[in-house]
Design a protein around this motif. Structure first.
Motif, PDB file in Angstrom:
ATOM      1  N   GLY A 153      50.483 -26.607  -5.277  1.00 10.61           N
ATOM      2  CA  GLY A 153      51.314 -27.594  -5.966  1.00 10.61           C
ATOM      3  C   GLY A 153      52.042 -27.022  -7.170  1.00 10.61           C
ATOM      4  N   ALA A 154      53.093 -27.724  -7.587  1.00  5.66           N
ATOM      5  CA  ALA A 154      53.899 -27.288  -8.720  1.00  5.66           C
ATOM      6  C   ALA A 154      53.354 -27.872 -10.028  1.00  5.66           C
ATOM      7  N   ASP A 155      53.662 -29.140 -10.291  1.00  2.00           N
ATOM      8  CA  ASP A 155      53.189 -29.767 -11.531  1.00  2.00           C
ATOM      9  C   ASP A 155      51.727 -30.157 -11.464  1.00  2.00           C
ATOM     10  N   ARG A 156      51.299 -30.630 -10.310  1.00  2.00           N
ATOM     11  CA  ARG A 156      49.908 -31.049 -10.137  1.00  2.00           C
ATOM     12  C   ARG A 156      49.373 -30.517  -8.818  1.00  2.00           C
ATOM     13  N   VAL A 157      48.079 -30.625  -8.638  1.00  4.06           N
ATOM     14  CA  VAL A 157      47.438 -30.094  -7.438  1.00  4.06           C
ATOM     15  C   VAL A 157      47.935 -30.827  -6.191  1.00  4.06           C
ATOM     16  N   ASN A 158      48.291 -30.067  -5.180  1.00  2.00           N
ATOM     17  CA  ASN A 158      48.606 -30.635  -3.873  1.00  2.00           C
ATOM     18  C   ASN A 158      47.280 -30.807  -3.140  1.00  2.00           C
ATOM     19  N   ILE A 159      46.745 -32.032  -3.169  1.00  2.00           N
ATOM     20  CA  ILE A 159      45.404 -32.284  -2.653  1.00  2.00           C
ATOM     21  C   ILE A 159      45.298 -31.993  -1.163  1.00  2.00           C
ATOM     22  N   ARG A 160      46.303 -32.376  -0.387  1.00  6.57           N
ATOM     23  CA  ARG A 160      46.264 -32.127   1.059  1.00  6.57           C
ATOM     24  C   ARG A 160      46.148 -30.634   1.338  1.00  6.57           C
ATOM     25  N   GLN A 161      46.998 -29.841   0.699  1.00  4.78           N
ATOM     26  CA  GLN A 161      46.982 -28.398   0.917  1.00  4.78           C
ATOM     27  C   GLN A 161      45.679 -27.783   0.418  1.00  4.78           C
ATOM     28  N   ALA A 162      45.171 -28.287  -0.711  1.00  4.48           N
ATOM     29  CA  ALA A 162      43.914 -27.773  -1.255  1.00  4.48           C
ATOM     30  C   ALA A 162      42.761 -28.011  -0.279  1.00  4.48           C
ATOM     31  N   ILE A 220      45.101 -41.175  -5.126  1.00  8.21           N
ATOM     32  CA  ILE A 220      45.901 -40.079  -4.566  1.00  8.21           C
ATOM     33  C   ILE A 220      45.453 -39.774  -3.140  1.00  8.21           C
ATOM     34  N   LEU A 221      44.133 -39.729  -2.929  1.00  3.96           N
ATOM     35  CA  LEU A 221      43.607 -39.447  -1.593  1.00  3.96           C
ATOM     36  C   LEU A 221      44.047 -40.513  -0.589  1.00  3.96           C
ATOM     37  N   LEU A 222      43.990 -41.783  -0.999  1.00  2.00           N
ATOM     38  CA  LEU A 222      44.424 -42.868  -0.116  1.00  2.00           C
ATOM     39  C   LEU A 222      45.931 -42.841   0.093  1.00  2.00           C
ATOM     40  N   GLU A 223      46.661 -42.599  -0.987  1.00  2.52           N
ATOM     41  CA  GLU A 223      48.126 -42.591  -0.938  1.00  2.52           C
ATOM     42  C   GLU A 223      48.638 -41.593   0.094  1.00  2.52           C
ATOM     43  N   HIS A 224      47.934 -40.473   0.233  1.00  2.00           N
ATOM     44  CA  HIS A 224      48.375 -39.408   1.137  1.00  2.00           C
ATOM     45  C   HIS A 224      47.688 -39.478   2.508  1.00  2.00           C
ATOM     46  N   GLY A 225      46.988 -40.569   2.775  1.00  4.04           N
ATOM     47  CA  GLY A 225      46.397 -40.757   4.090  1.00  4.04           C
ATOM     48  C   GLY A 225      45.298 -39.772   4.429  1.00  4.04           C
ATOM     49  N   LEU A 226      44.525 -39.340   3.420  1.00  2.79           N
ATOM     50  CA  LEU A 226      43.502 -38.321   3.626  1.00  2.79           C
ATOM     51  C   LEU A 226      42.104 -38.902   3.826  1.00  2.79           C
ATOM     52  N   VAL A 227      41.943 -40.192   3.604  1.00  2.00           N
ATOM     53  CA  VAL A 227      40.615 -40.812   3.607  1.00  2.00           C
ATOM     54  C   VAL A 227      40.311 -41.435   4.966  1.00  2.00           C
ATOM     55  N   GLU A 228      39.142 -41.121   5.525  1.00  2.00           N
ATOM     56  CA  GLU A 228      38.709 -41.732   6.782  1.00  2.00           C
ATOM     57  C   GLU A 228      37.768 -42.905   6.553  1.00  2.00           C
ATOM     58  N   GLU A 229      36.913 -42.791   5.522  1.00  2.00           N
ATOM     59  CA  GLU A 229      35.921 -43.846   5.279  1.00  2.00           C
ATOM     60  C   GLU A 229      35.785 -44.100   3.783  1.00  2.00           C
ATOM     61  N   ILE A 230      35.372 -45.321   3.447  1.00  2.00           N
ATOM     62  CA  ILE A 230      35.105 -45.703   2.063  1.00  2.00           C
ATOM     63  C   ILE A 230      33.698 -46.272   1.980  1.00  2.00           C
ATOM     64  N   SER A 231      32.903 -45.724   1.086  1.00  2.00           N
ATOM     65  CA  SER A 231      31.525 -46.152   0.877  1.00  2.00           C
ATOM     66  C   SER A 231      31.419 -46.789  -0.501  1.00  2.00           C
ATOM     67  N   MET A 243      43.529 -27.431   9.179  1.00  2.00           N
ATOM     68  CA  MET A 243      42.738 -28.631   9.445  1.00  2.00           C
ATOM     69  C   MET A 243      42.220 -29.214   8.136  1.00  2.00           C
ATOM     70  N   ILE A 244      42.261 -30.533   8.024  1.00  2.00           N
ATOM     71  CA  ILE A 244      41.778 -31.212   6.825  1.00  2.00           C
ATOM     72  C   ILE A 244      40.360 -31.725   7.073  1.00  2.00           C
ATOM     73  N   PRO A 245      39.433 -31.510   6.148  1.00  2.00           N
ATOM     74  CA  PRO A 245      38.074 -32.031   6.335  1.00  2.00           C
ATOM     75  C   PRO A 245      38.068 -33.559   6.366  1.00  2.00           C
ATOM     76  N   LYS A 246      37.030 -34.110   6.941  1.00  2.00           N
ATOM     77  CA  LYS A 246      36.830 -35.544   6.853  1.00  2.00           C
ATOM     78  C   LYS A 246      36.553 -35.895   5.399  1.00  2.00           C
ATOM     79  N   VAL A 247      37.219 -36.942   4.892  1.00  2.00           N
ATOM     80  CA  VAL A 247      37.065 -37.335   3.494  1.00  2.00           C
ATOM     81  C   VAL A 247      36.494 -38.745   3.414  1.00  2.00           C
ATOM     82  N   ILE A 248      35.423 -38.887   2.653  1.00  2.00           N
ATOM     83  CA  ILE A 248      34.809 -40.184   2.383  1.00  2.00           C
ATOM     84  C   ILE A 248      34.905 -40.463   0.889  1.00  2.00           C
ATOM     85  N   ILE A 249      35.420 -41.620   0.511  1.00  2.00           N
ATOM     86  CA  ILE A 249      35.376 -42.058  -0.883  1.00  2.00           C
ATOM     87  C   ILE A 249      34.062 -42.793  -1.102  1.00  2.00           C
TER      88      ILE A 249
END
Length: 223
Positions: free
Chosen positions: A131-140, A164-175, A1-7
């Motif tokens: 991740g290989a070259d860089r952090v896999n944010i979703r998995q982290a 990166i967070l937006l690109e991978h569809g991880l963001v629910e809200e933007i503040s 499960m991925i936590p709710k993410v707010i930018i």
């Protein structure tokens, strides 16, 4: 499960994150009102942020090699710091000492220098390797939820990590805290590295703060 993410970010009227003096008190007052389990930040933003904690980097002490004792009712958030290149080596004790965090958890990749991994181990920092070259944010984020129970993570970072967070569809809200200032062509766009087009938002809160700042809350609409 991925936590709710707010930018969460403070920007100028023309969408820049630099070139103006943000109201730090308002910025962190609103951020803390979310009561996040963790704040996620990129290593470059974290390195720049050390100037807010100390004028000069202090030498390490014996206590910096030990995990802080955390009380069950401690309301502070953890810091998730993405640092696959190990640029914060020699600086992590600044964050561990901060009164604003419980402790720091570092996000690293398979390409992170071994010397930096050893640096973290010697000082008893938790780290998440994905991740290989860089952090896999979703998995982290998934691991952070499973291992630490994080349900709400707020990004208090610059344009690269936020993109990166937006690109991978991880963001629910933007503040966004809108500052009454125009930076112009020397500004730094909040989502300057975002390649994905057409991210649609829905405004669900707007508030005037201290008569001159505007706090806007957007919901990211799923495609």
């Amino acid at each position: 499960m991925i936590p709710k993410v707010i930018i969460h970010n403070s920007i100028s009227l023309d969408g820049s994150t630099t070139g103006f003096e943000a109201n730090i008190e308002i910025h962190y007052k609103i951020l803390s009102s979310f009561q996040p389990d963790a704040m996620i930040v990129g290593s470059n933003t974290a390195k720049t942020g050390t100037q807010f904690f100390c004028e000069k980097i202090p030498p390490e002490e014996e206590s910096d090699f030990k995990k802080p004792e955390i009380q069950p009712d401690d309301p502070r958030a953890y810091w998730l710091i993405a640092d696959s290149k190990g640029i914060l080596e020699g600086l992590m004790h600044v964050f561990r000492r901060s009164e604003f965090s419980k402790d720091a958890i570092v996000l690293v990749s398979e390409r992170t220098p071994e010397a930096y991994i050893n640096y973290l181990k010697e000082r008893n920092y938790d780290f998440i390797l994905t991740g290989a070259d860089r952090v896999n944010i979703r998995q982290a984020l998934e691991i952070a939820n499973e291992k630490y129970g994080f349900e709400l993570v707020v990004s208090d970072s610059g344009g690269v990590l936020n993109s990166i967070l937006l690109e991978h569809g991880l963001v629910e809200e933007i503040s966004l805290i809108l500052t009454p200032e125009i930076v112009g062509k020397k500004g730094t766009n909040l989502f300057r590295t975002l390649e994905k087009n057409g991210t649609r938002l829905e405004l669900f809160r707007d508030e005037i703060v201290e008569k001159q700042y505007v706090h806007l809350m957007y919901r990211v609409l799923k495609e």
